[in-house]
Design an enzyme around this catalytic site. Structure first.
Site, PDB file in Angstrom:
ATOM      1  N   GLU A   1       0.872  -1.182   0.000  1.00 53.30           N
ATOM      2  CA  GLU A   1       0.000   0.000   0.000  1.00 53.30           C
ATOM      3  C   GLU A   1       0.905   1.226   0.000  1.00 53.30           C
ATOM      4  O   GLU A   1       1.804   1.337   0.823  1.00 53.30           O
ATOM      5  CB  GLU A   1      -0.897   0.005   1.223  1.00 53.30           C
ATOM      6  CG  GLU A   1      -1.966   1.064   1.173  1.00 53.30           C
ATOM      7  CD  GLU A   1      -2.950   0.820   0.043  1.00 53.30           C
ATOM      8  OE1 GLU A   1      -3.498   1.808  -0.457  1.00 53.30           O
ATOM      9  OE2 GLU A   1      -3.158  -0.333  -0.348  1.00 53.30           O
ATOM     10  N   LYS A   2       0.705   2.107  -0.914  1.00 54.72           N
ATOM     11  CA  LYS A   2       1.576   3.258  -1.066  1.00 54.72           C
ATOM     12  C   LYS A   2       0.813   4.542  -0.773  1.00 54.72           C
ATOM     13  O   LYS A   2      -0.388   4.617  -0.923  1.00 54.72           O
ATOM     14  CB  LYS A   2       2.145   3.318  -2.493  1.00 54.72           C
ATOM     15  CG  LYS A   2       2.993   2.105  -2.859  1.00 54.72           C
ATOM     16  CD  LYS A   2       3.496   2.233  -4.284  1.00 54.72           C
ATOM     17  CE  LYS A   2       4.341   1.029  -4.676  1.00 54.72           C
ATOM     18  NZ  LYS A   2       4.808   1.115  -6.069  1.00 54.72           N
ATOM     19  N   GLU A   3       1.590   5.564  -0.376  1.00 54.73           N
ATOM     20  CA  GLU A   3       0.982   6.857  -0.128  1.00 54.73           C
ATOM     21  C   GLU A   3       0.878   7.672  -1.415  1.00 54.73           C
ATOM     22  O   GLU A   3       0.351   8.772  -1.407  1.00 54.73           O
ATOM     23  CB  GLU A   3       1.804   7.629   0.906  1.00 54.73           C
ATOM     24  CG  GLU A   3       1.774   7.016   2.293  1.00 54.73           C
ATOM     25  CD  GLU A   3       2.359   7.938   3.324  1.00 54.73           C
ATOM     26  OE1 GLU A   3       2.431   9.143   3.040  1.00 54.73           O
ATOM     27  OE2 GLU A   3       2.747   7.468   4.398  1.00 54.73           O
ATOM     28  N   SER A   4       1.396   7.151  -2.515  1.00 54.83           N
ATOM     29  CA  SER A   4       1.435   7.924  -3.747  1.00 54.83           C
ATOM     30  C   SER A   4       0.053   8.129  -4.346  1.00 54.83           C
ATOM     31  O   SER A   4      -0.107   8.923  -5.263  1.00 54.83           O
ATOM     32  CB  SER A   4       2.350   7.236  -4.755  1.00 54.83           C
ATOM     33  OG  SER A   4       1.877   5.935  -5.029  1.00 54.83           O
TER      34      SER A   4
ATOM     35  N   ARG B   1      -5.236   0.880  -8.626  1.00 57.60           N
ATOM     36  CA  ARG B   1      -3.923   1.378  -8.984  1.00 57.60           C
ATOM     37  C   ARG B   1      -3.017   0.207  -9.324  1.00 57.60           C
ATOM     38  O   ARG B   1      -3.335  -0.951  -9.072  1.00 57.60           O
ATOM     39  CB  ARG B   1      -3.305   2.176  -7.837  1.00 57.60           C
ATOM     40  CG  ARG B   1      -3.058   1.331  -6.598  1.00 57.60           C
ATOM     41  CD  ARG B   1      -2.273   2.108  -5.562  1.00 57.60           C
ATOM     42  NE  ARG B   1      -1.992   1.288  -4.409  1.00 57.60           N
ATOM     43  CZ  ARG B   1      -1.008   0.414  -4.336  1.00 57.60           C
ATOM     44  NH1 ARG B   1      -0.228   0.213  -5.367  1.00 57.60           N
ATOM     45  NH2 ARG B   1      -0.804  -0.290  -3.242  1.00 57.60           N
TER      46      ARG B   1
END
EC number: 3.6.4.12
Length: 628
Positions: free
Chosen positions: A23-26, A264
């Site tokens: 899980e990314k913050e992007s 995503r």
């Protein structure tokens, strides 16, 4: 350091490379809540679920409060700001009149929600008139335009971050469908034009504006007067807008505590085809398991995250070992030294790339070969130019020949065979329903498959078979207890909901833990219907016969016999204890609620009734049995 054989070959199920746990913050979301605080929001009320009237301002605050509480679990890295407009006081960086940004100390205007923000926002109704105040920001005879100012302030807040890496939204709550209704002539035209232009400027910067209109009990919100132009509604979208808004408001008030994942790219992988030919693919996780968040150990005094450090001390000298440790494995009276890099290479069974092995007919793929949710793959030309062209060629050939590709894929600790199945594009009148691409199905190895016939066959190798009568009775039972319009999405995980409820109570210092409803419990009332009971009994008789005695059957097993004796002792004790209460008098005078759960269960056990559920459910069951 001697090698641990179990450690060398241990599978790491929660591998950092595992797509389910990435899980990314992007792709975080930046959201500004815009709440109309005009006197009309406080004077207009409508009935709520508990038969009490709520003002439109209370409904908006309730929706935002619930959203903030669930957002920490849903997507904890998203950032929010709460902005009131049509206010007496002003608080914003631009010093614009009629706009007040609600915030707490040690937090930026647009930032992640905190426990302190939620706690203070829950009390906003009690302090609003005293600290912020309400007034009409758009009135005849003035050039003040609080809606324009609110859009300007929100747009300035959402300048943070890039539109490529963050979704930016404004969520507008109001019950005024014509904010410039009191103004006439050229002034109204000019204020309407500038406000719509401000909204268009924000949308051109990648900011979406969503409206949550609050209709009055006797008059529906007319979107066409102004806001349809502001948010860009026309045609069928305009006709379907209000019904969809009602559902959205209910969803916000009754949000489920769960983690949200956006659509995503999970990761990029290389697809090796043959003779050094490789293409680049993007992978998308369609379904992910819901798991509690990672545990963070905190210092008991400062409440800050702890950082674990490990040092090795020489047992002979007591000095810290500065050089990197080397592992060894005894072999023929010698210690074979192995470095960490060499051990990592030994354990690396798979490179993490997708390697094509060949093709098979689609008829060879069975339903039970699908071990877990598939991954959707799509080509990318970002790093390897020509990947899309090669992928399309393979995709079309696989569809035409009705074949799937077999490939080798996986992390170093969990490699496995996969099947790549081409999916044809599906288009309907509303647009694209299914995109073209491939599904990566995770295949089992031979030892992962178990044959039921082998496990349950008798000494002669023959598996037991049901008679036609037994199949008929089983079919009748299935039809009786068939779940209409069943979907797994209707049921929430009770253990996770309880976990999140406890976390919320601890974080917000709430005196009571929010109640969680276990939707997986059987429908006792439905299962007690005469038709269902009859179908169950008929099925039971068809399988076991008329002379079947469950107690005698259990007595054949020592443990089961002991269990039946224990149940009988509990039932006898319940009958004895139940006789000490005047249940009719307690029920008539409404005193059943004064009894403990244990005491209520005496009655239920004595009358062979279910004892599951909360105290209210137990009382209801007793009253139903007594016919009260």
């Amino acid at each position: 350091m001697e090698l641990d054989p179990d450690d060398v070959f241990r599978d790491d199920e929660e591998d950092a490379d595992n797509e389910f746990y990435q899980e990314k913050e992007s792709t975080k979301e930046l959201l500004v809540y815009l709440v109309d605080a005009s006197p009309k929001m406080f004077s207009t009320s409508c009935p709520s679920g508990d038969q009490k009237d709520e003002t439109h301002f209370q409904i908006a605050v309730s929706c935002i409060s619930q959203s903030l509480k669930t957002q920490i679990i849903n997507r904890s890295y998203d950032e929010v700001a709460i902005c009131f407009f049509n206010t007496r006081e002003k608080k914003n960086l631009q010093e614009l009149n009629g706009v007040f940004i609600f915030n707490v100390a040690e937090r930026e205007y647009l930032d992640r929600p905190t426990a302190r923000l939620i706690k203070e926002f829950d009390c906003i109704e009690e302090r609003f008139m005293k600290e912020i105040g309400s007034q009409n920001g758009i009135i005849s005879g003035t050039r003040e335009n609080s809606l324009y100012n609110a859009l300007w302030v929100a747009q300035a807040l959402l300048r943070k971050g890039s539109a490529k890496t963050a979704d930016k939204r404004m969520l507008l709550f109001t019950n005024e469908d014509d904010p410039f209704g009191n103004i006439k002539g050229a002034t109204k035209i000019d204020m309407t034009r500038t406000t719509l232009q401000r909204a268009k400027d924000a949308q051109d910067l990648g900011i979406s504006i969503e409206l949550l209109p609050l209709s009055q009990p006797d008059e529906e919100f007319n979107v066409s007067l102004f806001f349809a132009d502001l948010i860009g509604l026309e045609g069928d979208d305009l006709a379907q807008f209000l019904p969809s808004v009602g559902e959205k408001l209910e969803d916000m008030k009754d949000q489920l505590r769960k983690r949200m994942f956006t659509k995503r790219i999970v990761r990029k992988i290389a697809f090796s085809i043959a003779n050094g030919l490789s293409i680049e693919l993007n992978t998308y996780a369609l379904i992910r398991p819901t798991i509690p968040g990672a545990i963070t150990w905190l210092d008991s005094v400062s409440n800050r995250p702890l950082k674990a450090e490990r040092s090795f001390i020489c047992s002979d000298t007591g000095a810290l070992v500065q050089e990197p440790l080397k592992r060894y494995q005894p072999y023929k009276n010698e210690n074979i030294k192995i470095s960490v890099e060499e051990l990592s290479e030994i354990k690396r069974i798979s490179t993490g790339h997708l390697r094509l092995l060949g093709f098979k007919p689609l008829s060879c793929l069975k339903d039970y070969h699908n071990l877990r949710p598939s991954t959707f793959i799509f080509p990318s030309d970002e790093e390897v130019f020509g990947s899309t062209c090669i992928f399309i060629t393979l995709h079309r050939s696989m569809l035409r020949l009705e074949r799937f590709a077999v490939a080798f894929y996986g992390s170093s600790s969990h490699p496995q065979l996969v099947a790549l199945i081409a999916q044809k594009e599906i288009i309907s009148h509303g647009g694209q329903v299914e995109p073209p691409g491939m599904h990566m199905i995770y295949l089992p190895y031979s030892e992962d498959i178990r044959h039921v016939e082998e496990l349950y066959s008798d000494s002669n190798g023959a598996a037991p078979k049901a008679t036609d009568d037994q199949i008929e009775k089983a079919t009748a039972l299935m039809k009786r207890i068939d779940l209409k319009d069943f979907s797994v999405c209707q049921f929430s995980n009770p253990a996770l909901q309880r976990h999140y409820a406890v976390l919320q109570a601890l974080a917000l210092e709430e005196p009571d833990i929010p109640e969680t409803i276990d939707e997986t419990l059987p429908d006792e009332e439905g299962m007690a219907r005469p038709g269902v009971v009859s179908a169950v009994e008929e099925f039971k008789l068809s399988v076991y016969g008329d002379n079947y005695d469950e107690e005698k059957e259990l007595a054949g097993n020592g443990k089961a016999s002991e269990a039946s004796k224990k149940r009988k002792a509990i039932a006898d004790n319940a009958v004895k204890e139940s006789a000490n209460y005047d249940w009719d008098d307690l029920a008539d005078n409404g005193k059943l609620k004064d009894l403990t759960v244990v005491e209520l269960k005496y009655y239920l056990t004595a009358h062979s009734l279910p004892v599951t559920g909360k105290k209210e459910a137990l009382i209801s069951r007793i009253l139903t049995h007594m016919g009260k």
